[in-house]
Design a protein around this motif. Sequence first.
Motif, short mmCIF file in Angstrom:
data_model
loop_
_atom_site.label_atom_id
_atom_site.label_comp_id
_atom_site.label_asym_id
_atom_site.label_seq_id
_atom_site.Cartn_x
_atom_site.Cartn_y
_atom_site.Cartn_z
N THR A 1 11.37 68.35 35.70
CA THR A 1 10.07 68.98 35.91
C THR A 1 9.56 68.62 37.30
O THR A 1 10.06 67.69 37.94
CB THR A 1 9.05 68.51 34.86
N ALA A 2 8.55 69.34 37.76
CA ALA A 2 8.02 69.07 39.11
C ALA A 2 7.50 67.64 39.23
O ALA A 2 7.81 66.92 40.19
CB ALA A 2 6.92 70.07 39.44
N THR A 3 6.70 67.20 38.26
CA THR A 3 6.19 65.82 38.30
C THR A 3 7.32 64.82 38.13
O THR A 3 7.35 63.78 38.80
CB THR A 3 5.13 65.61 37.22
N GLY A 4 8.27 65.13 37.25
CA GLY A 4 9.39 64.23 37.04
C GLY A 4 10.20 64.02 38.30
O GLY A 4 10.63 62.89 38.61
N MET A 5 10.42 65.08 39.08
CA MET A 5 11.21 64.97 40.30
C MET A 5 10.53 64.08 41.33
O MET A 5 11.17 63.26 42.00
CB MET A 5 11.48 66.36 40.88
N ILE A 6 9.20 64.23 41.46
CA ILE A 6 8.47 63.37 42.40
C ILE A 6 8.46 61.93 41.88
O ILE A 6 8.65 60.97 42.64
CB ILE A 6 7.04 63.89 42.60
N ALA A 7 8.23 61.76 40.58
CA ALA A 7 8.14 60.42 39.99
C ALA A 7 9.45 59.65 40.17
O ALA A 7 9.44 58.45 40.50
CB ALA A 7 7.77 60.51 38.52
N ILE A 8 10.57 60.31 39.95
CA ILE A 8 11.87 59.64 40.10
C ILE A 8 12.03 59.11 41.52
O ILE A 8 12.46 57.97 41.74
CB ILE A 8 13.01 60.61 39.74
N GLN A 9 11.67 59.92 42.50
CA GLN A 9 11.81 59.48 43.89
C GLN A 9 10.89 58.31 44.21
O GLN A 9 11.30 57.34 44.86
CB GLN A 9 11.52 60.66 44.82
N LEU A 10 9.64 58.37 43.74
CA LEU A 10 8.71 57.28 44.02
C LEU A 10 9.14 55.99 43.32
O LEU A 10 9.01 54.89 43.88
CB LEU A 10 7.29 57.66 43.59
N LEU A 11 9.63 56.10 42.10
CA LEU A 11 10.09 54.92 41.37
C LEU A 11 11.26 54.26 42.09
O LEU A 11 11.31 53.03 42.22
CB LEU A 11 10.50 55.31 39.95
N ARG A 12 12.20 55.06 42.54
CA ARG A 12 13.35 54.49 43.24
C ARG A 12 12.93 53.86 44.56
O ARG A 12 13.39 52.77 44.93
CB ARG A 12 14.40 55.57 43.48
N LEU A 13 12.02 54.50 45.26
CA LEU A 13 11.51 53.93 46.51
C LEU A 13 10.73 52.65 46.27
O LEU A 13 10.65 51.79 47.15
CB LEU A 13 10.62 54.96 47.23
N SER A 14 10.16 52.50 45.09
CA SER A 14 9.43 51.28 44.74
C SER A 14 10.35 50.18 44.25
O SER A 14 9.88 49.08 43.93
CB SER A 14 8.39 51.59 43.65
N GLY A 15 11.63 50.46 44.16
CA GLY A 15 12.58 49.44 43.78
C GLY A 15 12.93 49.41 42.31
O GLY A 15 13.60 48.48 41.86
N PHE A 16 12.49 50.39 41.54
CA PHE A 16 12.80 50.45 40.12
C PHE A 16 13.99 51.38 39.88
O PHE A 16 14.40 52.12 40.77
CB PHE A 16 11.58 50.91 39.32
N GLN A 17 14.52 51.32 38.67
CA GLN A 17 15.70 52.09 38.32
C GLN A 17 15.30 53.19 37.32
O GLN A 17 15.24 52.95 36.10
CB GLN A 17 16.76 51.18 37.70
N PRO A 18 15.04 54.40 37.79
CA PRO A 18 14.65 55.47 36.87
C PRO A 18 15.84 55.99 36.07
O PRO A 18 16.92 56.25 36.62
CB PRO A 18 14.08 56.55 37.79
N VAL A 19 15.64 56.12 34.77
CA VAL A 19 16.58 56.85 33.92
C VAL A 19 15.83 58.07 33.42
O VAL A 19 14.63 57.99 33.17
CB VAL A 19 17.09 55.98 32.76
N ALA A 20 16.51 59.18 33.28
CA ALA A 20 15.80 60.43 33.03
C ALA A 20 16.46 61.25 31.94
O ALA A 20 17.68 61.21 31.75
CB ALA A 20 15.75 61.25 34.31
N THR A 21 15.63 61.99 31.21
CA THR A 21 16.13 63.01 30.30
C THR A 21 15.94 64.37 30.95
O THR A 21 14.96 64.61 31.66
CB THR A 21 15.39 62.98 28.95
N CYS A 22 16.91 65.25 30.70
CA CYS A 22 16.86 66.61 31.25
C CYS A 22 17.96 67.41 30.58
O CYS A 22 18.69 66.89 29.72
CB CYS A 22 17.02 66.60 32.77
#
Length: 374
Positions: free
Chosen positions: A177-198
């Motif tokens: 989703t649009a918010t999911g795509m932005i959130a994944i990038q921000l989380l990774r830039l913050s040093g966290f490890q995003p896992v996602a459903t899609c």
Amino acid sequence: MAIRTRQALLSSPGGQLELVSHAQVPAPGPGMLLCRTAAVGLNPADAKSGDYTLSSGSVSGFDFAGEVVEVGPGVIRFRAGDRVAGFAYGYNPDDKYMGAFADMVLAAEDFALRIPPEWSFEQGATLGVVVATAGLAISTYLDIPLPFPDAKDDLDANHSGANPDLSEYVLVSGGATATGMIAIQLLRLSGFQPVATCSPSSMELVRSLGAVATFDYRSPTCAADVKTFTGDSLQRALDCVTSAETMSMCYAAISSSTGGRYVALDPVSLHVKYTRRDVSADWVLALSMFGTPVKLAGVYGRPASPALRELAAKVFSMAEGLIARGALREPIFQVREGGLGAVEMGIEELRRGGTHGKLVYPLADFRYPGSSSR
């Protein structure tokens, strides 16, 4: 002196939009920008606002991109001629001049960002609401520090996963989703490890944005698979789809030993919420970032929060910097023709569901070279 007029889509009783060509062009007040609109973007909130808005006659819409024509007193970050994208307060009962669906948009400096020359206005029109929503959800509700420039010395290293010590997982339900795509990038830039459903067809895209693992949201073992991958350590989940089914999946994926936090983009299911007392559940309303009371019906109303207005200014400045250095990509989108006159058809399409990516409408009389669809 003649009153300047603009074309705009106004909210009307019954949830319909009315296209008018004689709406007044407001002068920008303190901290405000007047922009000539090049493109507008649609959001699920546009499909819901007709049901919840209390303000007939207000300019509708939230996402826009265009060129600054005039700045109000106190504006520091922008000047006339800047190419910008932003989040305008559409359907606003307290200021009916606000709203993105107009060929001249009044927007707040705190909710705008400069887009680079290589970006089209259509790309920019995808950003406003999702940047605000992802920033608010991650920082305030999930309690994760955002990658503000003064907090990270090397964002690129974090994005590449170069730091092996940063191993905390965050689940993003609806990673494409649009918010999911932005959130994944921000989380990774913050040093966290995003896992996602899609969906399986979106997994490659979602991984390219920084997700360390992807899971098929339609699989009956989705939650169990996430739990296995994270070693039952998951403590944070952002649900960008928000249904009883996705909430149940997120709840089941959160650690059974520690519990955690769950945040949604719509009101949460109370039936699911109280199935686990060790999970704190809440939901995000991006309009609350304007700092003033959100005067919408029912659970959509929110009290004033000046602190969130301060956060918004930081989030949009941060996003501008990340985009300038190529560290933040826009969500996927579809370009639709017809300008403002076709927007209501797009909103109906959102209500029916099934769109892939954000819908973006260029305004016919303002197309820059390099404008494109993605």
